[in-house]
Structures are given as structure tokens and as C-alpha cells.
Motif scaffolding. Structure first.
Motif, mmCIF file in Angstrom:
data_model
loop_
_atom_site.group_PDB
_atom_site.id
_atom_site.type_symbol
_atom_site.label_atom_id
_atom_site.label_comp_id
_atom_site.label_asym_id
_atom_site.label_seq_id
_atom_site.Cartn_x
_atom_site.Cartn_y
_atom_site.Cartn_z
ATOM 1 N N MET A 132 0.738 -1.327 -0.076
ATOM 2 C CA MET A 132 0.077 0.062 -0.124
ATOM 3 C C MET A 132 0.925 1.299 0.081
ATOM 4 O O MET A 132 0.683 2.379 -0.581
ATOM 5 C CB MET A 132 -1.061 -0.030 1.174
ATOM 6 N N LEU A 153 1.639 7.126 -6.465
ATOM 7 C CA LEU A 153 0.459 7.972 -6.709
ATOM 8 C C LEU A 153 1.098 9.276 -6.643
ATOM 9 O O LEU A 153 0.766 10.419 -7.212
ATOM 10 C CB LEU A 153 -0.636 7.417 -5.974
ATOM 11 N N ALA A 189 -8.428 16.934 -6.292
ATOM 12 C CA ALA A 189 -8.920 15.970 -7.337
ATOM 13 C C ALA A 189 -9.945 14.954 -6.313
ATOM 14 O O ALA A 189 -11.022 14.601 -7.101
ATOM 15 C CB ALA A 189 -7.679 15.116 -7.889
ATOM 16 N N LEU A 190 -9.442 14.750 -5.349
ATOM 17 C CA LEU A 190 -10.424 13.946 -4.445
ATOM 18 C C LEU A 190 -11.912 14.326 -4.053
ATOM 19 O O LEU A 190 -12.698 13.695 -4.367
ATOM 20 C CB LEU A 190 -9.838 13.462 -3.294
ATOM 21 N N LYS A 194 -13.830 14.437 -7.431
ATOM 22 C CA LYS A 194 -14.432 13.130 -7.598
ATOM 23 C C LYS A 194 -15.548 12.936 -6.747
ATOM 24 O O LYS A 194 -16.628 12.584 -7.126
ATOM 25 C CB LYS A 194 -13.162 12.203 -7.319
ATOM 26 N N ILE A 207 -4.528 12.830 5.866
ATOM 27 C CA ILE A 207 -5.072 11.599 5.402
ATOM 28 C C ILE A 207 -6.149 11.017 5.981
ATOM 29 O O ILE A 207 -7.241 10.712 5.454
ATOM 30 C CB ILE A 207 -3.628 10.579 5.527
ATOM 31 N N MET A 216 -9.545 12.660 5.273
ATOM 32 C CA MET A 216 -9.838 12.162 3.608
ATOM 33 C C MET A 216 -10.563 10.815 3.985
ATOM 34 O O MET A 216 -11.350 10.650 3.258
ATOM 35 C CB MET A 216 -8.778 11.979 2.772
ATOM 36 N N LEU A 230 -8.933 -1.127 -6.718
ATOM 37 C CA LEU A 230 -7.675 -0.542 -6.843
ATOM 38 C C LEU A 230 -6.916 -0.896 -7.925
ATOM 39 O O LEU A 230 -6.493 -0.103 -8.711
ATOM 40 C CB LEU A 230 -6.936 -0.670 -5.483
ATOM 41 N N ALA A 248 -6.098 1.465 -11.145
ATOM 42 C CA ALA A 248 -4.872 1.824 -11.525
ATOM 43 C C ALA A 248 -4.350 1.222 -13.094
ATOM 44 O O ALA A 248 -3.741 2.002 -13.923
ATOM 45 C CB ALA A 248 -3.900 0.806 -10.742
ATOM 46 N N LEU A 281 -9.398 12.418 -12.363
ATOM 47 C CA LEU A 281 -10.332 11.754 -11.476
ATOM 48 C C LEU A 281 -9.806 10.337 -11.616
ATOM 49 O O LEU A 281 -10.145 9.638 -10.319
ATOM 50 C CB LEU A 281 -11.409 11.789 -12.484
ATOM 51 N N MET A 335 -6.952 9.321 -10.844
ATOM 52 C CA MET A 335 -5.835 9.248 -9.629
ATOM 53 C C MET A 335 -6.627 9.185 -8.472
ATOM 54 O O MET A 335 -6.392 8.914 -7.321
ATOM 55 C CB MET A 335 -4.773 10.496 -9.947
ATOM 56 N N ALA A 336 -7.790 10.353 -8.508
ATOM 57 C CA ALA A 336 -8.790 10.394 -7.264
ATOM 58 C C ALA A 336 -9.338 9.108 -6.971
ATOM 59 O O ALA A 336 -9.463 8.691 -5.836
ATOM 60 C CB ALA A 336 -9.712 11.407 -7.499
ATOM 61 N N ASP A 337 -9.717 8.188 -8.009
ATOM 62 C CA ASP A 337 -10.187 6.831 -7.722
ATOM 63 C C ASP A 337 -9.023 5.848 -7.008
ATOM 64 O O ASP A 337 -9.808 5.264 -6.156
ATOM 65 C CB ASP A 337 -10.447 6.427 -9.072
ATOM 66 N N VAL A 338 -8.053 6.038 -7.473
ATOM 67 C CA VAL A 338 -6.978 5.342 -7.140
ATOM 68 C C VAL A 338 -6.738 5.652 -5.647
ATOM 69 O O VAL A 338 -6.860 4.695 -4.632
ATOM 70 C CB VAL A 338 -5.556 5.254 -7.560
ATOM 71 N N LEU A 339 -6.718 6.809 -5.290
ATOM 72 C CA LEU A 339 -6.370 7.185 -3.757
ATOM 73 C C LEU A 339 -7.588 6.873 -2.967
ATOM 74 O O LEU A 339 -7.751 6.345 -1.718
ATOM 75 C CB LEU A 339 -6.390 8.754 -3.747
ATOM 76 N N TYR A 350 -9.749 4.329 -3.262
ATOM 77 C CA TYR A 350 -9.761 2.911 -2.721
ATOM 78 C C TYR A 350 -8.668 2.641 -1.927
ATOM 79 O O TYR A 350 -8.747 1.706 -1.039
ATOM 80 C CB TYR A 350 -9.817 2.064 -4.123
ATOM 81 N N LEU A 351 -7.691 3.120 -2.136
ATOM 82 C CA LEU A 351 -6.237 3.076 -1.218
ATOM 83 C C LEU A 351 -6.737 3.448 0.238
ATOM 84 O O LEU A 351 -6.386 2.731 1.060
ATOM 85 C CB LEU A 351 -5.166 3.797 -1.491
ATOM 86 N N LEU A 352 -7.357 4.423 0.266
ATOM 87 C CA LEU A 352 -7.845 5.235 1.668
ATOM 88 C C LEU A 352 -8.864 4.332 2.245
ATOM 89 O O LEU A 352 -8.731 4.065 3.511
ATOM 90 C CB LEU A 352 -8.335 6.739 1.415
ATOM 91 N N MET A 412 -9.385 1.239 1.866
ATOM 92 C CA MET A 412 -8.519 -0.192 2.336
ATOM 93 C C MET A 412 -7.754 0.069 3.647
ATOM 94 O O MET A 412 -7.840 -0.842 4.507
ATOM 95 C CB MET A 412 -7.538 -0.540 1.211
ATOM 96 N N ALA A 413 -7.204 1.468 3.666
ATOM 97 C CA ALA A 413 -6.526 1.521 5.140
ATOM 98 C C ALA A 413 -7.518 1.597 6.000
ATOM 99 O O ALA A 413 -7.157 1.279 7.124
ATOM 100 C CB ALA A 413 -5.602 2.894 4.799
#
Lengths: 106, 106, 106, 106
Positions: free
Chosen positions: A68, A75, A89-90, A93, B3, B6, B32, B36, B66, B68-72, B74-76, B78-79
Motif C-alpha cells: 500500500m 501516486l 482531485a479527491l 471526484k 490523510i 480524507m 484499486l 490503476a 479523476l 488518480m482520485a479513484d486510486v487514492l 480505494y487506497l484510503l 482499504m487503509a
């Protein structure tokens, strides 16, 4: 630590290793896909409930945590080299999704 | 925005749509990887120098932002569901890489 | 060796290891994304011309070959468990692309 | 239809559109990761049993079929441009796995 502080940390790390020539948007997008694939691989054979318990095993927990971190690193590097504000960006979205997926009426 | 702020924003968003049942670690890891892949697709046919100019085209810039926002996102997520401190994970990874890849001597 | 012979080979391999319970469509789609990510990782820092020469290095050549075999294996397993005729799917896709992307006039 | 006939079909398709300049090993590896991500996305929110029934819905069935065709296409194109014998690679990988994962004793 803010997103931009993390970006600074990683930019400095790359600078000191002369890695900026590798950190092109195209290469970083590819590296991000690679790391996302490796993260997915940690979960591919697990049942849903096993996946929830993945952090109970110290070795697997470390693998997941570091994959992760890899995804986040690439990213953030992409955001830096493309000059993209990830926080904005977040929010952009989320605003789009607020419209697309109205919350359940309560 | 930190973080964790968010993560709170996205947790609230998911809560209000009853999406927590979908947001399992396995599903999120898969989502994710999907995002990606879509981000990589934005760059797949571009030359390195074209990829640096991708943000000059408003339509492509929006697509990249957008994705990149999607990746972020799903990463968040998951965290959150795995209770992972992403900032600590990033620092852990950077410390490992400091050892693995010593900076150039100046 | 036909596509269906390869599928039989892999089905037999999975049967003899009692792996069918793992080889669900969802898990295989995830494993395929993972392997595609690992294959991409072999090329992420290479320049275009270096990537063309990747097979000149025996060690890298083997890595690329085996990652491609992994992608193919999971794709074939997916085709088996979902009862999809990959050859027909390829022809269907080519026909669609014939319409979408007319060849250059000569 | 053999693997090599499929490769010929796709090579001819690319030739007639002057796409060989795009079909570099690096770009194709990236495109393959992108398509694998899109295929994974078809399954990301599905339960295991729902994923087995994905082909019952004609629209979803078509999407899955065409995404799998895309993955196959880029894999075959990579094999062509890198001059890799995919059938031999598959057998090489199966032989390695025969050693790594001995079948259950019956």
C-alpha cells in the motif's frame, strides 16, 4: 503529515538518487499499475472473511502495508510530476459521486 | 487536509450509501487494481514527452485527475477497513528504501 | 497446441491439486490483474528501445516469458470456468474493431 | 485456430492501420495491465457465487468476453513483437509448477 509533505519527502528521496529521469508520468503510471497488481495478489486466493483477518499475520500484514505504501508513493510521485493537487482531485471526484449516487433517504 | 480527514470523508460517503458491505479488503484491492489499470490506459500509447504534456489538454487532464482520485479513494478505504496507518506505512517503506538504495555520494 | 488443449492441460493441473475451489471467476480475474501488473513491472523503468532488447538478457527474458505464461494461464482458466470460447471472443472483438477503426486507404 | 494464426490475424490488423509504431513491448505491457484492470473491474463488487453467474446476463457476458479478448490480443501482440513462443512459455511454466506444487498423493 499532509499530502504535500509526503510529496516533498519522496521528491527529496528521488532527487538524492538521481531518479527523476525515471519518474516520468508514463513510467510512474506503469509502476503504479504494477504495485496495485502486487497488492491485489496478496488477496487473490483469500475468502472475504480471511481477507479481513490479513493483518493478524505479522508477515502478511507487513507485505500488505508495504504494497500500500508503494501504491501511495507512486501516486504521490505522479501528482508531483504532473502538478496535480490530489486533495482537490479527491474533492472533485467526491462531488461528482455525490450527484451520481445520491445517499439513501433516511 | 490530512490523510485521516480524507478517510473520514470517504467513510462517511460510504456509510450514507450503505456501501460498507461492498468495501471489503478483497473487493477494494480489486477495485484499486482496476482503477490503476484505467489510469495506466490514459498513458499507454503516449511517448514519454507527450505524457508530460497530458495536463495541457483539459479533457485528458480531467480524466487523469479523476482516475488518480479513484486510486487514492480505494487506497484510503482499504487503509480504513484494514486499520492501516498509511503515513506510518510510507515512512516504514522509505526507511527500507533508504537502506536498499543509498543516495549517490556527492 | 490449440487453445482448448492448453485449457485441458491447465484444468488437469488444477484438478490434481484440488485447486478448483480457488479458481473462481473473481479470484482468477484478480490473479490475472496481479500477473499483468508484474509483467508491466518488468518494463516500467525501461526506455522504449531498451524494452525491445529485453529478450537479449537471459534472466530478464525468462522473467518476461514466465510472466506472460502466468497471464495466459489465468486467462485460460477464466475461459474454462466461465465457459467462454476465447477464439470466438477474439474474432468478435476483431470484427468490432474492423468497424471502429477502418484501415488506412491505400 | 492456433496461437500463431491468432498472432498473424492481429499482426495483419495492426499493419493495415499503421499501428506497429504504437505496439512497442513497453506500450503493450501497459495496455495489457490496463485491460486486465478493466476485466477485474467487472468482478470487483460481486460475491463469488454472483461471479459464477456473470455470463447469464447477456450485457455483462459480452463485456467480460470482450475484455478477455482484449487481454488476449495484447498478450499475443507482445509475443509477436518480442518473438516469444507462448505455447513453449506455458509448458515451461507448467513444468516449473509441477516441481513447486507436487500433486496430492491419491
Amino acid at each position: 503529515m499532509s499530502i504535500s509533505s509526503m510529496q516533498d519527502l519522496l521528491a527529496d528521496f528521488a532527487d538524492r538518487r538521481d531518479w527523476n529521469r525515471y519518474h516520468t508520468p508514463k513510467n510512474l503510471a506503469m509502476a503504479l499499475a504494477g504495485e496495485a497488481g502486487e497488492l491485489a495478489a496478496e488477496f487473490q486466493w483469500l475468502e472475504q472473511d480471511e481477507a479481513f483477518r490479513v493483518m493478524d499475520d505479522p508477515e502478511k500484514a507487513k507485505a500488505v502495508r508495504l504494497e500500500m505504501a508503494d501504491v501511495l508513493s507512486y501516486l504521490l510521485r505522479m501528482a508531483t510530476v504532473l502538478d496535480i493537487d490530489l486533495e482537490a482531485a479527491l474533492k472533485e471526484k467526491v462531488a461528482i459521486n455525490e450527484d451520481r449516487f445520491p445517499p439513501r433517504s433516511s
